[in-house]
Design a protein around this motif. Structure first.
Motif, PDB file in Angstrom:
ATOM      1  N   ILE A  20       0.839  -1.199   0.000  1.00 26.30           N
ATOM      2  CA  ILE A  20       0.000   0.000   0.000  1.00 26.30           C
ATOM      3  C   ILE A  20       0.873   1.249   0.000  1.00 26.30           C
ATOM      4  O   ILE A  20       1.803   1.376   0.793  1.00 26.30           O
ATOM      5  CB  ILE A  20      -0.919   0.012   1.240  1.00 26.30           C
ATOM      6  CG1 ILE A  20      -1.824  -1.216   1.225  1.00 26.30           C
ATOM      7  CG2 ILE A  20      -1.738   1.293   1.311  1.00 26.30           C
ATOM      8  CD1 ILE A  20      -2.541  -1.470   2.518  1.00 26.30           C
ATOM      9  N   PHE A  21       0.554   2.183  -0.905  1.00 31.07           N
ATOM     10  CA  PHE A  21       1.256   3.463  -0.934  1.00 31.07           C
ATOM     11  C   PHE A  21       0.748   4.282   0.249  1.00 31.07           C
ATOM     12  O   PHE A  21      -0.335   4.854   0.220  1.00 31.07           O
ATOM     13  CB  PHE A  21       0.999   4.188  -2.253  1.00 31.07           C
ATOM     14  CG  PHE A  21       1.822   5.424  -2.432  1.00 31.07           C
ATOM     15  CD1 PHE A  21       3.151   5.334  -2.799  1.00 31.07           C
ATOM     16  CD2 PHE A  21       1.274   6.675  -2.230  1.00 31.07           C
ATOM     17  CE1 PHE A  21       3.917   6.472  -2.954  1.00 31.07           C
ATOM     18  CE2 PHE A  21       2.022   7.818  -2.382  1.00 31.07           C
ATOM     19  CZ  PHE A  21       3.348   7.717  -2.755  1.00 31.07           C
ATOM     20  N   ASN A  22       1.524   4.283   1.336  1.00 26.77           N
ATOM     21  CA  ASN A  22       1.085   4.896   2.587  1.00 26.77           C
ATOM     22  C   ASN A  22       1.752   6.252   2.814  1.00 26.77           C
ATOM     23  O   ASN A  22       2.479   6.754   1.949  1.00 26.77           O
ATOM     24  CB  ASN A  22       1.355   3.947   3.758  1.00 26.77           C
ATOM     25  CG  ASN A  22       2.808   3.510   3.785  1.00 26.77           C
ATOM     26  OD1 ASN A  22       3.706   4.230   3.367  1.00 26.77           O
ATOM     27  ND2 ASN A  22       3.054   2.308   4.285  1.00 26.77           N
ATOM     28  N   GLU A  23       1.519   6.834   3.971  1.00 23.67           N
ATOM     29  CA  GLU A  23       2.075   8.153   4.279  1.00 23.67           C
ATOM     30  C   GLU A  23       3.602   8.139   4.300  1.00 23.67           C
ATOM     31  O   GLU A  23       4.238   9.102   3.877  1.00 23.67           O
ATOM     32  CB  GLU A  23       1.556   8.649   5.632  1.00 23.67           C
ATOM     33  CG  GLU A  23       0.118   9.077   5.606  1.00 23.67           C
ATOM     34  CD  GLU A  23      -0.345   9.611   6.944  1.00 23.67           C
ATOM     35  OE1 GLU A  23       0.465   9.701   7.889  1.00 23.67           O
ATOM     36  OE2 GLU A  23      -1.534   9.943   7.047  1.00 23.67           O
ATOM     37  N   THR A  24       4.190   7.064   4.782  1.00 25.35           N
ATOM     38  CA  THR A  24       5.646   6.967   4.799  1.00 25.35           C
ATOM     39  C   THR A  24       6.182   7.041   3.377  1.00 25.35           C
ATOM     40  O   THR A  24       7.131   7.775   3.103  1.00 25.35           O
ATOM     41  CB  THR A  24       6.103   5.658   5.467  1.00 25.35           C
ATOM     42  OG1 THR A  24       5.560   5.600   6.784  1.00 25.35           O
ATOM     43  CG2 THR A  24       7.605   5.578   5.538  1.00 25.35           C
TER      44      THR A  24
END
Length: 76
Positions: A20-24
């Motif tokens: 998943i393309f997350n905030e990090t």
């Protein structure tokens, strides 16, 4: 600012390998590598209780597994 954010900002190059393309990935990653989820791969892993568990593949995926990404990087 928490310690992890401070450390990520101090890194010269950050790679995020995650399904998943997350905030990090959004804020810190210089390179994002998408990989399949746990339900899309088959294998074993050791949990936090040091017990080996088997994970069955439930879904097909066009994304690579973690070990496939590492093998491709090793070829460079």
């Amino acid at each position: 600012v928490d310690l992890s954010e401070k450390m990520l900002k101090s890194c010269g190059f950050v790679v995020v390998q995650d399904p998943i393309f997350n905030e990090t990935a959004e804020y810190f990653a210089d390179l994002y590598i998408p990989v399949c989820t746990q339900l899309e791969k088959e294998g074993t892993y050791t949990n936090t209780f040091r017990t080996i568990q088997y994970s069955e593949k439930i879904f097909d995926s066009s994304l690579p597994t973690d070990w496939q990404v590492l093998c491709e990087i090793a070829k460079l």
